[in-house]
Structure formats: structure tokens, C-alpha cells
Write a protein that holds these residues in place. Structure first.
Motif, PDB file in Angstrom:
ATOM      1  N   LEU A 149      28.648 -27.488   3.803  1.00  0.00           N
ATOM      2  CA  LEU A 149      27.517 -26.386   4.166  1.00  0.00           C
ATOM      3  C   LEU A 149      26.493 -26.819   4.077  1.00  0.00           C
ATOM      4  O   LEU A 149      25.777 -26.261   4.791  1.00  0.00           O
ATOM      5  N   GLY A 150      26.229 -27.694   3.229  1.00  0.00           N
ATOM      6  CA  GLY A 150      24.486 -28.297   3.234  1.00  0.00           C
ATOM      7  C   GLY A 150      23.899 -29.199   4.372  1.00  0.00           C
ATOM      8  O   GLY A 150      23.428 -28.980   4.900  1.00  0.00           O
ATOM      9  N   LEU A 151      24.848 -28.982   5.100  1.00  0.00           N
ATOM     10  CA  LEU A 151      25.192 -29.704   5.996  1.00  0.00           C
ATOM     11  C   LEU A 151      24.856 -29.348   7.464  1.00  0.00           C
ATOM     12  O   LEU A 151      24.043 -29.866   8.206  1.00  0.00           O
ATOM     13  N   THR A 275      10.612 -24.201   9.544  1.00  0.00           N
ATOM     14  CA  THR A 275      12.571 -25.236   9.871  1.00  0.00           C
ATOM     15  C   THR A 275      12.919 -26.503   8.931  1.00  0.00           C
ATOM     16  O   THR A 275      13.945 -26.775   9.156  1.00  0.00           O
ATOM     17  N   LEU A 276      11.514 -27.350   9.358  1.00  0.00           N
ATOM     18  CA  LEU A 276      12.143 -28.966   8.783  1.00  0.00           C
ATOM     19  C   LEU A 276      12.444 -29.135   6.776  1.00  0.00           C
ATOM     20  O   LEU A 276      13.317 -29.602   6.812  1.00  0.00           O
ATOM     21  N   SER A 277      11.527 -28.609   6.485  1.00  0.00           N
ATOM     22  CA  SER A 277      11.251 -27.965   5.099  1.00  0.00           C
ATOM     23  C   SER A 277      12.815 -27.233   4.612  1.00  0.00           C
ATOM     24  O   SER A 277      13.274 -27.411   3.371  1.00  0.00           O
ATOM     25  N   GLY A 278      13.708 -25.935   5.133  1.00  0.00           N
ATOM     26  CA  GLY A 278      14.500 -25.696   5.614  1.00  0.00           C
ATOM     27  C   GLY A 278      15.651 -26.537   5.718  1.00  0.00           C
ATOM     28  O   GLY A 278      16.409 -26.685   4.958  1.00  0.00           O
ATOM     29  N   ALA A 279      15.354 -27.329   6.476  1.00  0.00           N
ATOM     30  CA  ALA A 279      16.893 -28.386   6.183  1.00  0.00           C
ATOM     31  C   ALA A 279      16.858 -29.674   5.034  1.00  0.00           C
ATOM     32  O   ALA A 279      17.914 -29.960   4.361  1.00  0.00           O
ATOM     33  N   PHE A 280      15.552 -29.604   4.209  1.00  0.00           N
ATOM     34  CA  PHE A 280      15.214 -30.568   2.854  1.00  0.00           C
ATOM     35  C   PHE A 280      16.072 -29.503   1.733  1.00  0.00           C
ATOM     36  O   PHE A 280      17.213 -29.902   1.272  1.00  0.00           O
ATOM     37  N   GLY A 281      16.072 -28.275   2.130  1.00  0.00           N
ATOM     38  CA  GLY A 281      16.292 -27.371   1.063  1.00  0.00           C
ATOM     39  C   GLY A 281      17.863 -27.364   1.238  1.00  0.00           C
ATOM     40  O   GLY A 281      18.445 -27.228   0.071  1.00  0.00           O
ATOM     41  N   ALA A 282      18.700 -27.100   2.277  1.00  0.00           N
ATOM     42  CA  ALA A 282      19.879 -27.373   2.587  1.00  0.00           C
ATOM     43  C   ALA A 282      20.559 -28.440   2.428  1.00  0.00           C
ATOM     44  O   ALA A 282      21.412 -28.548   1.814  1.00  0.00           O
ATOM     45  N   LEU A 283      19.936 -29.563   2.924  1.00  0.00           N
ATOM     46  CA  LEU A 283      20.202 -31.190   1.765  1.00  0.00           C
ATOM     47  C   LEU A 283      20.061 -31.009   0.414  1.00  0.00           C
ATOM     48  O   LEU A 283      20.974 -31.836  -0.528  1.00  0.00           O
ATOM     49  N   ALA A 284      19.575 -30.106  -0.002  1.00  0.00           N
ATOM     50  CA  ALA A 284      19.212 -30.632  -1.406  1.00  0.00           C
ATOM     51  C   ALA A 284      20.511 -29.702  -2.496  1.00  0.00           C
ATOM     52  O   ALA A 284      20.420 -29.964  -3.235  1.00  0.00           O
ATOM     53  N   THR A 295      24.491 -17.522  -9.036  1.00  0.00           N
ATOM     54  CA  THR A 295      23.077 -16.827  -9.154  1.00  0.00           C
ATOM     55  C   THR A 295      22.200 -16.959  -9.402  1.00  0.00           C
ATOM     56  O   THR A 295      20.641 -16.788  -8.899  1.00  0.00           O
ATOM     57  N   ALA A 296      22.028 -18.306 -10.383  1.00  0.00           N
ATOM     58  CA  ALA A 296      20.608 -19.123 -10.101  1.00  0.00           C
ATOM     59  C   ALA A 296      20.052 -19.583  -8.795  1.00  0.00           C
ATOM     60  O   ALA A 296      19.115 -19.461  -9.115  1.00  0.00           O
ATOM     61  N   ILE A 297      21.059 -19.957  -7.855  1.00  0.00           N
ATOM     62  CA  ILE A 297      20.470 -19.955  -6.275  1.00  0.00           C
ATOM     63  C   ILE A 297      20.281 -19.577  -5.873  1.00  0.00           C
ATOM     64  O   ILE A 297      19.039 -19.332  -5.134  1.00  0.00           O
ATOM     65  N   THR A 298      20.862 -18.428  -6.337  1.00  0.00           N
ATOM     66  CA  THR A 298      20.566 -17.584  -5.427  1.00  0.00           C
ATOM     67  C   THR A 298      18.712 -16.691  -5.801  1.00  0.00           C
ATOM     68  O   THR A 298      18.117 -16.311  -5.343  1.00  0.00           O
ATOM     69  N   ALA A 299      18.823 -16.955  -7.040  1.00  0.00           N
ATOM     70  CA  ALA A 299      17.314 -15.910  -7.934  1.00  0.00           C
ATOM     71  C   ALA A 299      16.487 -17.870  -7.721  1.00  0.00           C
ATOM     72  O   ALA A 299      15.317 -17.565  -7.040  1.00  0.00           O
ATOM     73  N   THR A 330      12.092 -23.882   2.243  1.00  0.00           N
ATOM     74  CA  THR A 330      12.930 -25.212   1.355  1.00  0.00           C
ATOM     75  C   THR A 330      13.736 -23.724   0.959  1.00  0.00           C
ATOM     76  O   THR A 330      15.430 -23.460   1.030  1.00  0.00           O
ATOM     77  N   GLY A 331      13.510 -22.436   0.265  1.00  0.00           N
ATOM     78  CA  GLY A 331      13.784 -21.785  -0.510  1.00  0.00           C
ATOM     79  C   GLY A 331      15.149 -20.469   0.908  1.00  0.00           C
ATOM     80  O   GLY A 331      16.169 -20.737   0.509  1.00  0.00           O
ATOM     81  N   VAL A 332      14.982 -20.909   2.389  1.00  0.00           N
ATOM     82  CA  VAL A 332      15.718 -20.465   3.509  1.00  0.00           C
ATOM     83  C   VAL A 332      16.729 -21.246   3.462  1.00  0.00           C
ATOM     84  O   VAL A 332      18.256 -21.495   3.451  1.00  0.00           O
ATOM     85  N   GLY A 333      16.218 -22.877   3.392  1.00  0.00           N
ATOM     86  CA  GLY A 333      17.776 -23.826   3.119  1.00  0.00           C
ATOM     87  C   GLY A 333      18.093 -23.639   2.463  1.00  0.00           C
ATOM     88  O   GLY A 333      19.630 -24.020   2.150  1.00  0.00           O
ATOM     89  N   LEU A 334      18.019 -23.338   0.936  1.00  0.00           N
ATOM     90  CA  LEU A 334      19.013 -23.019  -0.030  1.00  0.00           C
ATOM     91  C   LEU A 334      20.487 -21.875   0.238  1.00  0.00           C
ATOM     92  O   LEU A 334      20.725 -21.935   0.044  1.00  0.00           O
ATOM     93  N   VAL A 335      19.830 -20.578   0.543  1.00  0.00           N
ATOM     94  CA  VAL A 335      20.283 -19.572   0.872  1.00  0.00           C
ATOM     95  C   VAL A 335      21.284 -19.191   1.458  1.00  0.00           C
ATOM     96  O   VAL A 335      22.332 -19.016   0.828  1.00  0.00           O
ATOM     97  N   VAL A 336      21.427 -19.553   2.452  1.00  0.00           N
ATOM     98  CA  VAL A 336      21.948 -19.454   3.448  1.00  0.00           C
ATOM     99  C   VAL A 336      22.903 -20.710   3.769  1.00  0.00           C
ATOM    100  O   VAL A 336      24.336 -19.743   3.277  1.00  0.00           O
ATOM    101  N   PRO A 337      23.462 -21.840   3.032  1.00  0.00           N
ATOM    102  CA  PRO A 337      24.543 -22.468   2.407  1.00  0.00           C
ATOM    103  C   PRO A 337      25.091 -21.656   1.050  1.00  0.00           C
ATOM    104  O   PRO A 337      26.292 -21.603   0.574  1.00  0.00           O
TER     105      PRO A 337
END
Length: 445
Positions: A149-151, A275-284, A295-299, A330-337
Motif C-alpha cells: 500500500l505504501g508502494l 508530490t515527490l516528498s509524498g512519495a518518500f512519505g509513502a515509502l516510509a 493511531t500514532a501514524i495518523t497523529a 510527507t504527511g499526506v504520503g503517510l496518511v493515505v496508505p
């Protein structure tokens, strides 16, 4: 009262997806988030082309936003199709419609026809996003699901990094030229048709949880129970709010950077950076998910978005604005997956497509509503202050999520202690395991 279910026979495992199948799904993901914005650089020339049409100045702006609205409206229907007809059929059909409706804009000579093609494009994107997410959650369980999902989100973000600059280059040739970029979907449709196979819906995938009975409180193929339905609705609301806030970037940033004397090229570079930093967030995300609860990742993700917007609002240079956009992206890259994974855990197996389609609706409804909902704030406070106020609200929201999670964990521990004292637990080990399982997700987004 605790819900119990009869033991379910272990379903047959699906064969692991091939590399070609994974490539087809990830290629499909690259076509989604940037679909509406590909033609954005050509809007000024488009406005001149349709200047004589009744209401042309306003309707040209809807050429972008009507796609997001169509995605939000049609996604629930796509979820129903995914569950009843199949993921592969929905994905291939969506990709074919994407190619036809997207390139049709090149030939449109009437503004209303152009708007109709953009609405059909939105229907296609809603189907593709729903089919991709449902396919991934069918394939994998546990850590493998989180990783893929991150990928998926990273590839969706990288699609913007690749296609948006290309749209700008082609817009220099003519405002109609960027419409040809949508033809790429035809090749992806052929690939998906050739390499994907329709799996058995409602069954577990190939990951670590395959063949296990449905989690406590969830029945296979039945509508979510009241408590679970409330948490699903909370995920949808969070997706809408987060996207509404993040969409300030592409919709309001051009005007803010204009005050710094920056041109369209700088605006495009800053938005592409987020957009690129969103990709890094998703990969992290997979790395963080192995160490933190949902919940912690959401916060964390909301806090990053809020911090980014605080940086943008207080920026004195273009470099500071870029830094804020990178943090927010980066925050958005984390929140969606993270929200995708949370929904896949909450959804009844036979209704997963419908539940995941609601996330697509929340995301694109937030995109559509962002300029409408935030314009009064911009009008009253100014652009910089609007970013500051929004960033402060998101940061405060992150603190509230963390506080609510802590209170929920404490309540679960107290409830467990009472059950132990009352002798209602069958065995301490079973009870503690159940409590820890709930502790990581119950009451959390």
C-alpha cells in the motif's frame, strides 16, 4: 456483548501475484492522483478559446474540478462493481474509459462536450483507484499489505512528478496537446488484461493472515457492525479533512508565490516537490507501521501536514514555502496508505471494495471542496494567515488524536482489569492478546 462467530474453514490460498501483475497495478496507480491536473497549465489558453461561450470564464475552471467531483460521486458505485463483478474487470474497464475520455478532450470543440468528457474521466479514475486498492488488499495481509500500500501511494505520487511537468511542456505547444498523455492508459489496460486474473473475492490473500477466521467483531460478507461502521466513517471524515487542507497547496499556492514575484515555473516546481516528498512519505510508511500503531501514524501524519502549513504561512522566502510544502507532502504520503490499511482491516471480506471506495470519495470530495470551503478564510485573513490558521488547526487535531488514543488505551486496560477480577476471561493469555489487538486500533483512525 462480545460477538462470536462459528469457526470458518480455511479458504484456499490465492497464488502469489506475478511481477507482471504487480507492475500492472502500480502502473495503474500512477494514472490516478494527477489525472485532473495534467491540463492545468493550458487553462489560460483554454479560457481564450472559449471566451465567447456563455459563462465560459467560469465553466473553464470547472474543467478541472468536475473530474474530482465525478470521482467522489462515482466511487461508491465502483466499489459495488468491484465486489459483485470483480477487481480485474473494473480495472481494465476503468483504464479503457480513462484513455478514451481523456484523449477525447483533444477533439472537443464545444465546452459542454469537454466538460462531459472530464466527468467521464472522473468515473474512470474512481474505478481505477477502487480496483487497485481492493486488489492489493486481496493479495496481501499484515506487513506485506502495508508495504505494498505504501508502494502504491508512492507510485501515485510519482505519477504526478512525471506527468505534470510533461503536461506543462506540451501546453507550450498548444492547450489541447496535454490531452494525449491520457493515451498511456491504453497500454496499461492491455497489460492489465493480459496479466491479471480475477481472484476469489472475500477471501484472504497470500500474506501472513491467510486462512484465518474473521477478526472479532467482523463477519464475512456482512455489513459492518455499528461500532466498526462508526470507525469506518471516521476514516472517511479524516481523509476528507486532510485532503481539503492539503489541496490548499495547488489551489492557493500560485497566488501566494505571485506575491513573492515567482512565475509559473517556480509554482510547478514547488508543487512537484510536495508530490515527490509524498512519495518518500509513502515509502516510509511500511517502516513506521512495523513500529507504530495506526493511531500514532495518523497523529504523526496530521502533525506533519499542520507543521508544513505553519511553515508556509510564516514563510518570508520561496525557499521557506518549499520547505513547508515538502513537510506537508510527507504527511499526506503517510496518511493515505495508513487509512487504506485501516479500512482493509475494518472491512468485511465480501464488502471490501465498497468500503475502500468510500476513501476515494473522501479524498476527491476534499479536493473539490477545498477552494470553496477555505475561500472565506482566505478572504478574511489573507493567504499567509489562512495557511497559518489551517496549520494550527491540523496540529491541534493531531494532539487531540494522540490524546484520544491514550484515553482509549487506558479505558481498555481498566476494562481488562475488571474482567480479570470478575473472572470473565477464559485465560489470561487470550485476554491480554485480545486487549493488545484492540489497543492498537479500537477507537482509532
Amino acid at each position: 456483548m462480545t460477538l462470536t462467530t462459528a469457526a470458518q474453514p480455511a479458504p484456499a490460498r490465492q497464488a502469489p501475484p506475478t511481477r507482471a501483475a504487480r507492475a500492472a497495478v502500480l502502473a495503474s496507480a500512477t494514472l490516478t492522483l494527477m489525472a485532473a491536473a495534467i491540463i492545468a497549465p493550458g487553462l489560460p489558453a483554454m479560457s481564450e478559446e472559449f471566451a465567447e461561450a456563455p459563462g465560459g470564464g467560469l465553466l473553464v475552471r470547472f474543467v478541472l474540478t468536475i473530474t474530482s467531483l465525478a470521482i467522489a460521486v462515482s466511487a461508491p458505485v465502483s466499489g459495488l462493481i468491484a465486489d459483485r463483478v470483480g477487481r480485474r474487470s473494473l480495472l481494465v474497464s476503468g483504464l479503457a474509459l480513462y484513455a478514451v475520455s481523456g484523449t477525447a478532450g483533444f477533439f472537443a470543440t464545444d465546452l459542454y462536450v469537454l466538460l462531459a468528457t472530464r466527468a467521464l474521466l472522473g468515473v474512470a479514475v474512481g474505478g481505477i483507484m477502487t480496483a487497485v486498492s481492493a486488489t492489493v488488499t486481496d493479495w496481501f495481509e499484515g506487513a506485506r499489505r502495508a508495504s505494498f500500500l505504501g508502494l502504491q501511494q508512492a507510485f501515485a505520487s510519482l505519477g504526478g512528478v512525471v506527468f505534470l511537468p510533461l503536461g506543462g511542456v506540451l501546453a507550450g505547444v498548444g492547450w489541447r496537446a496535454p490531452f494525449w498523455l491520457y493515451a498511456v492508459s491504453a497500454a496499461v489496460a492491455v497489460l492489465a488484461f493480459a496479466v491479471l486474473r480475477e481472484g476469489q473475492r472475500g477471501r484472504r490473500g497470500t500474506g501472513s493472515g491467510a486462512g484465518e477466521p474473521a477478526p472479532r467483531g467482523r463477519l464475512r460478507g456482512r455489513p459492518p457492525q455499528r461500532g466498526v461502521a462508526g470507525r469506518i466513517a471516521g476514516v472517511y471524515l479524516l481523509a476528507l479533512v486532510a485532503t481539503l487542507a492539503f489541496s490548499m497547496g495547488p489551489t492557493q499556492l500560485p497566488f501566494l508565490l505571485r506575491d513573492f514575484g515567482s512565475g509559473p515555473g517556480v509554482v510547478g516546481a514547488v508543487v512537484a516537490g510536495s508530490t515527490l516528498s509524498g512519495a518518500f512519505g509513502a515509502l516510509a510508511f511500511p517502516y513506521l507501521r512495523r513500529r507504530l500503531a495506526s493511531t500514532a501514524i495518523t497523529a504523526v501524519s496530521i502533525a506533519l501536514l499542520g507543521t508544513g502549513w505553519l511553515l508556509v504561512g510564516t514563510a518570508g522566502t520561496v525557499g521557506h514555502v518549499l520547505a513547508g510544502m515538502l513537510v506537508g507532502g510527507t504527511g499526506v504520503g503517510l496518511v493515505v496508505p495508513n487509512l487504506n490499511l485501516r479500512l482493509s482491516e475494518l472491512a468485511p471480506d465480501g464488502r471490501r471494495g465498497r468500503v475502500l471506495s468510500g476513501l476515494v470519495t473522501g479524498i476527491f470530495l476534499g479536493q473539490f471542496l477545498s477552494p470553496l470551503a477555505l475561500q472565506p478564510l482566505v478572504h478574511e485573513t489573507g493567504l499567509s494567515a489562512a495557511f497559518t490558521w489551517t496549520g494550527g488547526a491540523m496540529t491541534a487535531g493531531a494532539a487531540l488524536v494522540a490524546l484520544a488514543a491514550g484515553l482509549a488505551r487506558q479505558a481498555l486496560r481498566v476494562r481488562h482489569a475488571r474482567r480479570v477480577r470478575a473472572g470473565s476471561c477464559h485465560t489470561p493469555t487470550t485476554s491480554i492478546t485480545a486487549m493488545n489487538s484492540e489497543d492498537s486500533g479500537k477507537g482509532a483512525l
